[in-house]
Write an enzyme that holds these catalytic residues in place. Sequence first.
Site, PDB file in Angstrom:
ATOM      1  N   GLY A 278       0.882  -1.110  -0.015  1.00  0.00           N
ATOM      2  CA  GLY A 278       0.121   0.020  -0.041  1.00  0.00           C
ATOM      3  C   GLY A 278       0.850   1.246  -0.134  1.00  0.00           C
ATOM      4  N   PHE A 279       0.185   2.302  -0.002  1.00  0.00           N
ATOM      5  CA  PHE A 279       0.805   3.586   0.216  1.00  0.00           C
ATOM      6  C   PHE A 279       1.877   3.800   1.155  1.00  0.00           C
ATOM      7  CE2 PHE A 279       0.000   8.174   1.686  1.00  0.00           C
ATOM      8  CZ  PHE A 279       1.020   8.602   0.886  1.00  0.00           C
TER       9      PHE A 279
ATOM     10  N   GLY B 221      -3.879  -2.860  -2.299  1.00  0.00           N
ATOM     11  CA  GLY B 221      -2.377  -2.536  -2.426  1.00  0.00           C
ATOM     12  C   GLY B 221      -2.105  -2.843  -3.881  1.00  0.00           C
TER      13      GLY B 221
ATOM     14  N   VAL C  72      -3.860 -11.045   6.327  1.00  0.00           N
ATOM     15  CA  VAL C  72      -3.705 -10.998   7.857  1.00  0.00           C
ATOM     16  C   VAL C  72      -4.931 -11.355   8.840  1.00  0.00           C
ATOM     17  CG1 VAL C  72      -1.746  -9.672   7.718  1.00  0.00           C
ATOM     18  CG2 VAL C  72      -3.905  -8.533   8.518  1.00  0.00           C
TER      19      VAL C  72
ATOM     20  N   TYR D  23       1.857 -16.544   9.995  1.00  0.00           N
ATOM     21  CA  TYR D  23       3.009 -17.503  10.268  1.00  0.00           C
ATOM     22  C   TYR D  23       4.238 -16.849   9.765  1.00  0.00           C
ATOM     23  CZ  TYR D  23       6.472 -20.948  10.510  1.00  0.00           C
ATOM     24  OH  TYR D  23       7.846 -21.359  10.764  1.00  0.00           O
TER      25      TYR D  23
ATOM     26  N   TYR E 136     -14.846   1.816   9.348  1.00  0.00           N
ATOM     27  CA  TYR E 136     -13.318   1.961   9.206  1.00  0.00           C
ATOM     28  C   TYR E 136     -13.150   2.494  10.670  1.00  0.00           C
ATOM     29  CZ  TYR E 136      -9.115   4.069   8.080  1.00  0.00           C
ATOM     30  OH  TYR E 136      -7.368   4.543   7.833  1.00  0.00           O
TER      31      TYR E 136
ATOM     32  N   LYS F  57     -11.047   0.521  13.576  1.00  0.00           N
ATOM     33  CA  LYS F  57      -9.724   1.393  14.162  1.00  0.00           C
ATOM     34  C   LYS F  57     -10.022   1.421  15.761  1.00  0.00           C
ATOM     35  CE  LYS F  57      -7.075   1.676  10.481  1.00  0.00           C
ATOM     36  NZ  LYS F  57      -5.855   1.035  10.459  1.00  0.00           N
TER      37      LYS F  57
ATOM     38  N   TYR G 283      -3.879  -5.966  25.296  1.00  0.00           N
ATOM     39  CA  TYR G 283      -2.688  -7.017  25.208  1.00  0.00           C
ATOM     40  C   TYR G 283      -1.311  -6.302  25.896  1.00  0.00           C
ATOM     41  CZ  TYR G 283      -3.983 -10.839  22.181  1.00  0.00           C
ATOM     42  OH  TYR G 283      -4.475 -11.950  21.997  1.00  0.00           O
TER      43      TYR G 283
ATOM     44  N   THR H  52      -2.421  12.091   4.880  1.00  0.00           N
ATOM     45  CA  THR H  52      -1.054  11.917   4.472  1.00  0.00           C
ATOM     46  C   THR H  52      -1.224  11.938   2.967  1.00  0.00           C
ATOM     47  OG1 THR H  52      -0.316  11.057   6.524  1.00  0.00           O
ATOM     48  CG2 THR H  52       1.168  10.837   4.711  1.00  0.00           C
TER      49      THR H  52
END
Length: 327
Positions: free
Chosen positions: A11-12, A37, A58, A63, A146, A150, A160, A176
């Site tokens: 991706g970017f 991507g 993902v 792995y 989205y 997030k 975690y 960006t």
Amino acid sequence: MKTVLITGAAGFLGSHLCDHFLSEGYKVYGMDNLITGDLQNIEHLFTNEHFTFYHHDVSTYVYIPGKLDYILHFASPASPIDYLKIPIQTLKVGSLGIHNLLGLARVKSARILIASTSEIYGDPLVHPQTEEYWGNVNPVGPRGVYDEAKRFQEAMTMAYHNIHDLDTRIVRIFNTYGPRMRLNDGRVLPAFIGQAIRGEDLTVFGNGSQTRSFCYVDDLVEGIYRLLLSDYHMPMNLGNPDEISILDFAEEIVKLTGTSQKIVFKDLPEGDPEKRRPEISKAKEILGWEPKVKRADGLKITYEYFKTLDHDHLYKNEHKNFEKYFR
Ligand code: UDP
């Protein structure tokens, strides 16, 4: 040699991060399922012996053999047009995806940095946005898939950190821009530059009074690198506070490209935030970071890049791999 896994590598932002870590002497594993991507962004890395590419989603078990020092989770559709078309994949990569990567970070004892976004502030009622602001998000609005993915990602990462003592970093990225943005992903900068190159009118949504603050990609990458190497684990804003209205921005693009096309006005999409500007005093204090590239300079470099694109990139509305992911 330190090793880093970068998801969303084609991706970017992911591709620029791959370049940066390779130039800093890391071994880089790049992972991407190529929904949004583009392999062209990392084609130049395939001959690099320190770069390995995994074509993998993902959202399913991840792995990686051997040791891993760092993970950067940058896989996600990131433009309103994309996540409206693939909402379920957007939710999965932010939830199932982050779960898999946090698990991987645990077994590898790796530090993990996750890409969050100014979208977690929604249509903000506080201006400029500080990290302490909790946001104004509509979970079932068009951007909810989205924004909530997030927000979940941030919550899961903190859990975690707190429960498993995982070494975590969270960056909230504001708008960006730079080379390798997808020309037709609907984002305002590629939209305007693409329209200028194709000889079309520039489409300003609403009356153009909504604002954004645009950060050049090299500045952002430097900030992310510093955050990763810092010991700060709370969310941190990175972006350029130089705010501009979308109408003024369109006028800048007209000037830059010398197009003789007009600016035309279209309906404002539902849920389009009215204002956005990062408050970056934390990044200044903790990382000694602030953006250096002026918009005029960054835009010139980006325009030159877009002019080199082939016909397909200039004219095709959607990425070639999009169709097969529609469900
Ligand atoms: N926008 C626009 N014309 C376009 C594309 C976008 O006026 O052709 C506006 C959009 O409504 C928003 C701003 O530009 O107010 C930034 O849009 P973008 O999709 O780049 O990012 P985001 O809204 O997520 O900041």
